[in-house]
Design a protein around this motif. Structure first.
Motif, PDB file in Angstrom:
ATOM      1  N   ILE A   8       0.859  -1.182   0.000  1.00  0.00           N
ATOM      2  CA  ILE A   8       0.000   0.000   0.000  1.00  0.00           C
ATOM      3  C   ILE A   8       0.896   1.232   0.000  1.00  0.00           C
ATOM      4  O   ILE A   8       2.032   1.180   0.469  1.00  0.00           O
ATOM      5  CB  ILE A   8      -0.967   0.052   1.208  1.00  0.00           C
ATOM      6  CG1 ILE A   8      -0.196   0.080   2.521  1.00  0.00           C
ATOM      7  CG2 ILE A   8      -1.934  -1.118   1.181  1.00  0.00           C
ATOM      8  CD1 ILE A   8      -1.068   0.330   3.732  1.00  0.00           C
ATOM      9  N   MET A   9       0.387   2.305  -0.532  1.00  0.00           N
ATOM     10  CA  MET A   9       1.120   3.568  -0.513  1.00  0.00           C
ATOM     11  C   MET A   9       0.307   4.541   0.340  1.00  0.00           C
ATOM     12  O   MET A   9      -0.895   4.690   0.128  1.00  0.00           O
ATOM     13  CB  MET A   9       1.286   4.120  -1.929  1.00  0.00           C
ATOM     14  CG  MET A   9       2.073   5.411  -1.981  1.00  0.00           C
ATOM     15  SD  MET A   9       2.190   6.078  -3.646  1.00  0.00           S
ATOM     16  CE  MET A   9       3.595   5.160  -4.231  1.00  0.00           C
ATOM     17  N   ILE A  10       0.973   5.151   1.328  1.00  0.00           N
ATOM     18  CA  ILE A  10       0.277   6.116   2.187  1.00  0.00           C
ATOM     19  C   ILE A  10       1.095   7.396   2.282  1.00  0.00           C
ATOM     20  O   ILE A  10       2.296   7.401   2.035  1.00  0.00           O
ATOM     21  CB  ILE A  10       0.025   5.556   3.604  1.00  0.00           C
ATOM     22  CG1 ILE A  10       1.352   5.249   4.305  1.00  0.00           C
ATOM     23  CG2 ILE A  10      -0.855   4.317   3.557  1.00  0.00           C
ATOM     24  CD1 ILE A  10       1.214   4.949   5.779  1.00  0.00           C
ATOM     25  N   ARG A  11       0.429   8.465   2.655  1.00  0.00           N
ATOM     26  CA  ARG A  11       1.097   9.740   2.922  1.00  0.00           C
ATOM     27  C   ARG A  11       1.051   9.960   4.430  1.00  0.00           C
ATOM     28  O   ARG A  11       0.024   9.734   5.060  1.00  0.00           O
ATOM     29  CB  ARG A  11       0.378  10.887   2.227  1.00  0.00           C
ATOM     30  CG  ARG A  11       0.399  10.799   0.726  1.00  0.00           C
ATOM     31  CD  ARG A  11      -0.366  12.000   0.136  1.00  0.00           C
ATOM     32  NE  ARG A  11      -0.666  11.799  -1.251  1.00  0.00           N
ATOM     33  CZ  ARG A  11       0.163  12.081  -2.253  1.00  0.00           C
ATOM     34  NH1 ARG A  11       1.346  12.592  -1.994  1.00  0.00           N
ATOM     35  NH2 ARG A  11      -0.189  11.861  -3.498  1.00  0.00           N
ATOM     36  N   VAL A  12       2.163  10.384   4.985  1.00  0.00           N
ATOM     37  CA  VAL A  12       2.218  10.701   6.416  1.00  0.00           C
ATOM     38  C   VAL A  12       2.907  12.053   6.582  1.00  0.00           C
ATOM     39  O   VAL A  12       3.786  12.410   5.789  1.00  0.00           O
ATOM     40  CB  VAL A  12       2.966   9.624   7.238  1.00  0.00           C
ATOM     41  CG1 VAL A  12       2.245   8.298   7.191  1.00  0.00           C
ATOM     42  CG2 VAL A  12       4.388   9.461   6.791  1.00  0.00           C
ATOM     43  N   PRO A  13       2.525  12.798   7.606  1.00  0.00           N
ATOM     44  CA  PRO A  13       3.201  14.065   7.863  1.00  0.00           C
ATOM     45  C   PRO A  13       4.691  13.818   8.164  1.00  0.00           C
ATOM     46  O   PRO A  13       5.059  12.790   8.742  1.00  0.00           O
ATOM     47  CB  PRO A  13       2.487  14.617   9.100  1.00  0.00           C
ATOM     48  CG  PRO A  13       1.177  13.887   9.150  1.00  0.00           C
ATOM     49  CD  PRO A  13       1.424  12.549   8.534  1.00  0.00           C
TER      50      PRO A  13
END
Length: 66
Positions: A8-13
């Protein structure tokens, strides 16, 4: 965990990414391994039996891999 496991590809701060990096380093894990470990801590495998009487928790994918 293998390269054939789903991805999965996620964005995190950025500050969260740095916390993950620091935790991974402290625990001698890759960042991916740290994320998987942390998720498994808060999302435990439920003890559900299959029709054959095998627990999902007994399946290889349920193990914590580092």
């Amino acid at each position: 965990m293998t390269r054939t496991d789903p991805q999965i590809m996620i964005r995190v701060p950025a500050p969260l990414k740095e916390r993950i990096r620091q935790a991974a380093e402290a625990n001698r894990r890759s960042m991916n391994g740290e994320i998987v470990y942390q998720l498994e801590q808060v999302l435990p495998v439920e003890e559900t039996k299959t029709a054959a009487g095998v627990s999902f928790a007994d399946q290889p994918h349920a193990a914590v891999r580092t």
